[in-house]
Design an enzyme around this catalytic site. Sequence first.
Site, mmCIF file in Angstrom:
data_model
loop_
_atom_site.group_PDB
_atom_site.id
_atom_site.type_symbol
_atom_site.label_atom_id
_atom_site.label_comp_id
_atom_site.label_asym_id
_atom_site.label_seq_id
_atom_site.Cartn_x
_atom_site.Cartn_y
_atom_site.Cartn_z
ATOM 1 C CB SER A 29 -0.893 -0.009 1.250
ATOM 2 O OG SER A 29 -1.431 1.268 1.502
ATOM 3 C CE1 TYR A 41 -3.180 -2.175 5.718
ATOM 4 C CE2 TYR A 41 -2.411 -0.083 4.832
ATOM 5 C CZ TYR A 41 -2.990 -1.322 4.648
ATOM 6 O OH TYR A 41 -3.357 -1.715 3.388
#
Length: 251
Positions: free
Chosen positions: A151, A164
């Site tokens: 990501s 994350y």
Amino acid sequence: MSSGKLADKVAIVTGGGSGVGEATCERLARAGAAVVVADINLVTAEQTAERIRVEGHQAIAARFDLLDAESINALAATAMARFGRIDVLHNNAVNNAPEVFHRDGGFLEMDSEVWDKIFAGNVRGQMELTRAVVPHMIAGGRGGSIINTSSGAGTNGQMTMSAYGASKGALNSMTHYMAVQFAPHKIRCNTLILPAVLTRGLETLFTAEQVERLINQSLLKEPTRPDDIAAVVEFLASDDSRVITGKLWAI
């Protein structure tokens, strides 16, 4: 015998019951691959597999939990038992459970338990599944392709989602190590760095306003849809990309 650029290849796709994984399973199958649809939700995995079979392609469903070592080893064993080899691994599943995701904030207020759960799902799970699959790729003698899903959070800092983002940064680095160590066996490893992809799951994590803001951050100001990602996975899974490894593909 199947036809297409992935003819006679066997692919495992985690998170294959919905979103990017679902689109990828369908696309790889249409390109000729036999697909193992792996998902923590066996019902949605079986639905994806059944749609693929109805179209005349090969697919099976398998329940898969990133946080469960037994499940990880069982997935590789299931693929081998059914198809006899593994050529492609798409490490697509992540630990985005809302009760964890929404507790991922800044470093100073970070709950260590949340940090550990996110790293377990976004780094260790992928590492363990890769370790379960690669020996079969080596034994097969045909090489293989590993495609990780990362990501933009792993390359750009922000005020929230510290665990994350850090976990995705770790996955990016892990890709380079895998590429170097597996290259002698003709096993390639690349990573997709994804923007916000329009899936049902995205809508459960962000408000409509937040989604619109994420789309507007892209250069083309266009929404990215699951099949856009599936097309890149198909390329990296195929021999068209046979000399490409150790790369981070920002989409």
